[in-house]
Design a protein around this motif. Structure first.
Motif, PDB file in Angstrom:
ATOM      1  N   ARG A 198      -7.514  -4.170   1.479  1.00  0.00           N
ATOM      2  CA  ARG A 198      -8.402  -4.968   0.630  1.00  0.00           C
ATOM      3  C   ARG A 198      -9.844  -4.454   0.681  1.00  0.00           C
ATOM      4  N   ALA A 199     -10.119  -3.481   1.533  1.00  0.00           N
ATOM      5  CA  ALA A 199     -11.486  -2.957   1.701  1.00  0.00           C
ATOM      6  C   ALA A 199     -12.474  -4.103   1.922  1.00  0.00           C
TER       7      ALA A 199
ATOM      8  N   VAL B  48     -17.446  -1.537   5.331  1.00  0.00           N
ATOM      9  CA  VAL B  48     -16.139  -1.729   4.697  1.00  0.00           C
ATOM     10  C   VAL B  48     -15.052  -1.475   5.736  1.00  0.00           C
ATOM     11  N   ALA B  49     -14.164  -2.428   5.869  1.00  0.00           N
ATOM     12  CA  ALA B  49     -13.089  -2.321   6.860  1.00  0.00           C
ATOM     13  C   ALA B  49     -11.997  -1.370   6.373  1.00  0.00           C
TER      14      ALA B  49
END
Length: 201
Positions: free
Chosen positions: A127-128, A122-123
């Motif tokens: 916005r994940a 997950v970045a």
């Protein structure tokens, strides 16, 4: 048996219960998209059940790969990496579809896959979103599966769907069991089966 799959190709092999399959990365940033189907053609790898029964968002050593009927297909008995992607599935690439067709399967049989040697996390953005981690795997990294029932295993060496890197070759080694089973891994397998049966009860 030893076999090398060139980058951008696909290969399939029947594997008897109890045999091990070892995949080895032959280049940095390698990806091996693996599709597993029971030899009886009834059991298919079920990524959601595999993850929720073992409370994980990744494939790692000790995990049991579950079927859509709650049965163990294979167990990850060893890996030099502690993260293999299973959230992003696989592109319906032509070579994998051609390999499926050799066994009488079609695009509808292209279910959720595992992208061995790849990491998607997950970045850190609002916005994940999912982010591909480049060069997660290096030359010589390995992962070993033990077949818990008779299987058909399909492997594609196409680049990961989120990667802009080149395709890399993968070596495959099949062996008959010749070691004493790790009791910790066995306990993990039993726990996963118990949890899965509770979930589908």
């Amino acid at each position: 048996m030893n076999h090398e799959i060139p980058g951008g190709a696909a290969w399939s092999v029947p594997v008897r219960a109890g045999r091990t399959v070892t995949l080895t990365a032959l280049a940095d940033g390698a990806n091996a998209t693996v599709l597993i189907i029971g030899a009886d053609r009834l059991d298919r790898l079920n990524i959601p059940d595999t993850l929720k029964s073992q409370m994980s968002a990744r494939i790692k050593p000790g995990m049991v790969l579950m079927s859509d009927r709650g049965l163990a297909l294979a167990t990850v008995i060893a890996s030099t990496l502690d993260w293999h992607d299973c959230l992003t599935g696989a592109l319906p690439d032509r070579v994998l579809l051609l390999e499926l067709a050799k066994h009488g399967f079609a695009e509808a049989d292209l279910h959720g896959c595992i992208n061995f040697f790849s990491k998607v996390a997950v970045a850190d953005d609002p916005r994940a979103s999912l982010a591909y981690i480049p060069d997660h795997a290096h030359v010589g990294d390995t992962v070993t599966l033990r077949a818990d029932q008779d299987l058909l295993i399909f492997v594609s060496t196409a680049p990961h769907a989120l990667s802009d890197g080149p395709a890399a070759s993968i070596a495959v080694q099949l062996e008959s069991p010749a070691h004493v089973e790790d009791p910790v891994l066995r306990e993990e397998a039993v726990r996963a089966l118990r949890l899965t049966r509770e979930l589908i009860a």
